[in-house]
Design an enzyme around this catalytic site. Structure first.
Site, PDB file in Angstrom:
ATOM      1  N   ASP A  99      17.481 -86.757 -23.894  1.00 28.26           N
ATOM      2  CA  ASP A  99      16.824 -85.662 -23.182  1.00 28.26           C
ATOM      3  C   ASP A  99      15.356 -86.003 -22.960  1.00 28.26           C
ATOM      4  OD1 ASP A  99      19.152 -84.224 -23.285  1.00 28.26           O
ATOM      5  OD2 ASP A  99      18.411 -82.642 -24.603  1.00 28.26           O
TER       6      ASP A  99
ATOM      7  N   LYS B  28      21.300 -80.679 -16.011  1.00 32.27           N
ATOM      8  CA  LYS B  28      22.186 -79.606 -16.462  1.00 32.27           C
ATOM      9  C   LYS B  28      22.261 -78.465 -15.455  1.00 32.27           C
ATOM     10  CE  LYS B  28      21.363 -80.272 -21.443  1.00 32.27           C
ATOM     11  NZ  LYS B  28      22.715 -80.647 -21.868  1.00 32.27           N
TER      12      LYS B  28
ATOM     13  N   GLY C  96      19.615 -78.381 -30.412  1.00 34.58           N
ATOM     14  CA  GLY C  96      18.290 -77.885 -30.756  1.00 34.58           C
ATOM     15  C   GLY C  96      18.077 -77.592 -32.221  1.00 34.58           C
TER      16      GLY C  96
ATOM     17  N   GLY D 206      22.583 -81.889 -32.409  1.00 35.64           N
ATOM     18  CA  GLY D 206      22.082 -82.026 -33.771  1.00 35.64           C
ATOM     19  C   GLY D 206      21.811 -83.442 -34.225  1.00 35.64           C
TER      20      GLY D 206
ATOM     21  N   GLY E   5      19.040 -85.052 -28.123  1.00 36.27           N
ATOM     22  CA  GLY E   5      18.219 -84.069 -27.428  1.00 36.27           C
ATOM     23  C   GLY E   5      16.850 -83.921 -28.044  1.00 36.27           C
ATOM     24  N   SER E   6      16.704 -82.882 -28.873  1.00 33.58           N
ATOM     25  CA  SER E   6      15.394 -82.532 -29.417  1.00 33.58           C
ATOM     26  C   SER E   6      14.896 -83.542 -30.437  1.00 33.58           C
ATOM     27  CB  SER E   6      15.478 -81.139 -30.058  1.00 33.58           C
ATOM     28  OG  SER E   6      16.074 -80.215 -29.169  1.00 33.58           O
TER      29      SER E   6
END
Length: 298
Positions: free
Chosen positions: A21, A78, A150, A213, A234-235
């Site tokens: 991301d 997305k 997230g 995660g 992602g995060s």
């Protein structure tokens, strides 16, 4: 060759890779330099979406285009579940893949997008075999575990890939007759031929990535050892103190997932990692840590 075969072939090209991301062209360049096989262009990473409590929609096409112009690797973006017009816009923009994502606020609580209507390949999340096969039947060319985006807590992703594998094994052992297959296909709301193909191959008929995660190289290697064919991050990367070093480490761990000596080397001196939110602190109704995103979808 059918159009769906072409799309699944494009997704197969990402196998064994890491998709990251990114929210800026600069982050996309870091991801490409670290060895990412693709990037997911977003205005906000899932950890920030979770905190906001706001409606989360498709990102600004101008921002996505800037990221597309900054890197040579494929760019994903997305759309909201069921929002086929957002998908039409992204296809016109010529993104490489579209993720119909539970991380964004659903536009339709009854129907997912009919993905066979598009030339661009779609990625969709799933937490069990029924969800995965329904998305494939709609035209998804890639499946990813939903995990719990997230959070930095990998346990939901582990649960989802484990469940999909266990259900395939269970049905292979228990479904013996045509009526058994027909009853299970009806229960899962999928064509019986798709169910039979999946059980015959012992795996999903499209590439299956891990997501939700993943925050460390060990997380990535764990999911690869459990049978995932690549990893979305992602995060975790850009919430760490040294994003480029962590990004490189996760790419290496995804490649060398079955080599403990290499994983030991990769996992050392990575700086401060994403603090994260434990799954136990999140309830389905929401709260300060948001709601369970993995429960969105049907």
């Amino acid at each position: 060759m059918s159009e769906f075969k072409v799309k699944t072939g494009l997704a197969q090209m990402l196998k064994g890779g890491v998709i990251m991301d990114v929210v800026t062209p600069e982050q996309a360049i870091i991801a490409e330099r670290a060895g990412a096989c693709a990037v997911m262009a977003l205005e906000r990473i899932p950890a920030d979406m979770r905190k906001s409590g706001q409606v989360c929609r498709m990102s600004d096409p101008r921002m996505i285009k800037e990221i597309m112009e900054a890197v040579s690797i494929p760019v994903m973006a997305k759309v909201r579940i069921g929002h086929f017009v957002e998908a039409q816009i992204l296809e016109e923009l010529q993104v490489d893949y579209i993720d119909e994502s539970e991380v964004l606020t659903p536009a339709d609580w009854t129907h997912h997008i009919e993905k066979h209507n598009f030339k661009v390949p779609f990625v969709c999340g799933a937490k069990d075999l029924g969800e995965a096969l329904r998305r494939i039947n709609e035209g998804a060319a890639m499946i990813r575990t939903k995990g719990e985006a997230g959070t930095g807590d990998v346990s939901e992703a582990v649960k989802h890939i484990t469940k999909i594998k266990a259900e395939i094994q269970q049905y292979k052992e228990n479904l013996k007759t045509e009526s058994d297959f027909a009853a299970k296909a009806t229960e899962l709301r999928v064509p019986v031929d798709l169910l039979k193909t999946t059980l015959s191959e012992g795996k999903l008929p499209v590439v299956n990535f891990a997501a939700g995660g993943v925050a460390t190289p060990a997380d990535a290697a764990l999911l690869m050892q459990l049978g995932c064919e690549g990893v979305f991050v992602g995060s975790g990367i850009f919430k760490s103190s040294d994003p480029e070093k962590l990004a490189c480490a996760i790419v290496e761990a995804t490649t060398h997932y079955d080599n403990p000596a290499k994983l030991l080397q990769i996992s050392s001196d990575l700086g401060d990692l994403m603090g994260g939110i434990s799954i136990q602190s999140i309830n389905e109704a929401g709260g300060k840590n948001g709601a369970r995103l993995s429960e969105i979808g049907w």
